[in-house]
Write a protein that holds these residues in place. Structure first.
Motif, PDB file in Angstrom:
ATOM      1  N   ARG A   1      -2.044 -14.154 -38.530  1.00  0.00           N
ATOM      2  CA  ARG A   1      -2.546 -14.122 -37.160  1.00  0.00           C
ATOM      3  C   ARG A   1      -2.285 -15.471 -36.514  1.00  0.00           C
ATOM      4  O   ARG A   1      -2.792 -16.495 -36.959  1.00  0.00           O
TER       5      ARG A   1
ATOM      6  N   GLU B   1       7.029 -17.995 -32.130  1.00  0.00           N
ATOM      7  CA  GLU B   1       6.947 -16.591 -32.509  1.00  0.00           C
ATOM      8  C   GLU B   1       7.655 -16.375 -33.840  1.00  0.00           C
ATOM      9  O   GLU B   1       8.847 -16.094 -33.905  1.00  0.00           O
TER      10      GLU B   1
ATOM     11  N   LYS C   1      -2.063 -17.386 -29.681  1.00  0.00           N
ATOM     12  CA  LYS C   1      -1.168 -16.851 -28.660  1.00  0.00           C
ATOM     13  C   LYS C   1      -1.124 -17.672 -27.377  1.00  0.00           C
ATOM     14  O   LYS C   1      -0.219 -17.507 -26.567  1.00  0.00           O
ATOM     15  N   SER C   2      -2.115 -18.552 -27.158  1.00  0.00           N
ATOM     16  CA  SER C   2      -2.149 -19.358 -25.936  1.00  0.00           C
ATOM     17  C   SER C   2      -1.219 -20.557 -26.070  1.00  0.00           C
ATOM     18  O   SER C   2      -1.091 -21.142 -27.154  1.00  0.00           O
TER      19      SER C   2
END
Length: 388
Positions: free
Chosen positions: A251, A245, A254-255
């Motif tokens: 972008r 993070e 997120k997985s």
């Protein structure tokens, strides 16, 4: 196993036993927890050991406080503690009244899975995780890097007399884990279903987790897939590596990514019995990546870990952060590793203090002031100083 190698964790274990009433050694089955506990207990003098998978030993704890009182001047070792979760409230009460008694408890599930210990023994317990053998230990014993890579770090697999014997042990291990160990933890999961999930995770090793794709392939809900994946993680079979993070205007994926934590178990589930078969397999590079990540994280137990990947494909295999410091790692299964533009872009975007390329090279070398190429054999020495 303790007779083979002097495990680094033994010193830390003794320090925890001196400081805390309870010390827990957690780790997968057959990684050497019992051998380590018995060796440590022998070194500390009087001790008593109970294997809570044996009915005769469980019977001795019918009245646990009477047993503890009889042995209160000894180190009390309780193996496979997750089998008797009702002991944790008793332990809390006992150590509050008898802070000089020392307990060494062993478990084959994570502390999040053994919730009773964190709820009942908060402030009274130290946790240590014991992994299968890492290269820092095997290298000193003259065990070839390829042997550790192919067979994994479980002692009976790594030190087997032949490749065939190692394969047999790992096959038996996976079967026993599914049919015996999971039910003993209290989960009513069909062994065939969990085995298929585990095997699919092996084929997705080093990739981002796509629960929907797995559920479609296996005919189970994506909710069940996530539950089973979490169970494999909590029993030390699978590593779920989250995305890093970073506060960047990009972008980010997120997985999480998934890795089988032991390379030998990975190869067993993929049906790879020798190094020639591994060399020709599509997951050859991912296998090295998972092996390297386990070695690295052994040097940075308290750092925040994740991988970095943007939507345009810029990627770094591992990023570690602590107290404002960031260190990056790229894993290359090549004796002459080449670095892509994505590596350099990641280093700049993340503002890394240092970066390392982990590859099967004979010795480490510097390619820029803060960027080095390292073999597995130099990870502990090089990164041990960095992690402090």
């Amino acid at each position: 196993m303790q007779s083979y190698f002097n495990r680094k964790i033994e010193k830390e274990l003794n320090e925890c036993l001196d400081q805390f009433p309870c010390t827990a050694i957690l780790g997968p089955r057959q990684c050497g927890k019992t051998s380590l506990a018995k060796a440590t207990a022998t070194g500390r003098g009087d001790s008593v050991y109970l294997d809570l998978e044996r009915p005769a030993d469980i019977q001795k704890l019918t009245e646990p406080e009477l047993f503890f009182d009889e042995h209160k001047t000894k180190l009390i070792c309780l193996d496979e503690i997750q089998r008797v979760p009702e002991l944790f409230p008793v332990l809390r009460s006992w150590v509050d009244r008898n802070p000089n008694t020392r307990f060494l408890i062993l478990g084959s599930a994570s502390r999040d899975l053994i919730r009773q210990s964190s709820e009942s023994l908060a402030g009274r317990i130290a946790y240590l995780e014991l992994t299968p053998f890492l290269n820092a230990e095997t290298f000193r014993q003259g065990i070839p890097e390829k042997q550790l890579w192919l067979r994994g770090g479980f002692p009976d697999s790594l030190l087997a007399e032949s490749e065939a014997a190692s394969v047999r042990w790992r096959t038996q291990f996976t079967q026993t884990f599914l049919e015996r160990d999971i039910p003993l933890l209290g989960f009513s999961v069909p062994p065939q279903t969990l085995g298929r999930i585990w095997s699919m995770c092996a084929h997705y090793h080093g990739q981002t987790l796509n629960a929907s794709a797995l559920s479609s392939s296996l005919g189970v809900s994506h909710t069940s897939v996530r539950k089973y994946v979490e169970l494999l993680s909590q029993t030390f079979m699978l590593r779920i590596l989250p995305p890093f993070e970073a506060n960047l205007k990009k972008r980010l994926v997120k997985s999480p990514k998934i890795y089988l934590r032991d390379s030998g178990i990975l190869h067993s589930l993929l049906g790879l019995d020798n190094f020639s078969e591994l060399l020709g397999h599509p997951l050859f590079g991912a296998s090295w990546e998972g092996l390297a990540i386990e070695q690295i994280l052994g040097c940075f137990p308290s750092w925040i870990a994740g991988f970095y990947r943007t939507s345009d494909g810029t990627e770094l295999d591992l990023v570690l952060e602590k107290a404002g410091r960031r260190i990056g790692f790229e894993c290359k299964a090549s004796a002459a590793p080449s670095l892509t533009a994505g590596f350099w872009n990641s280093c700049r975007a993340l503002g890394l203090d240092q970066a390392f390329v982990v590859a099967p090279v004979e010795s480490g070398y510097r390619i820029r002031n803060n960027i080095r190429v390292l073999p597995l054999s130099e990870i502990t020495a090089e990164l041990g100083n960095v992690s402090r």
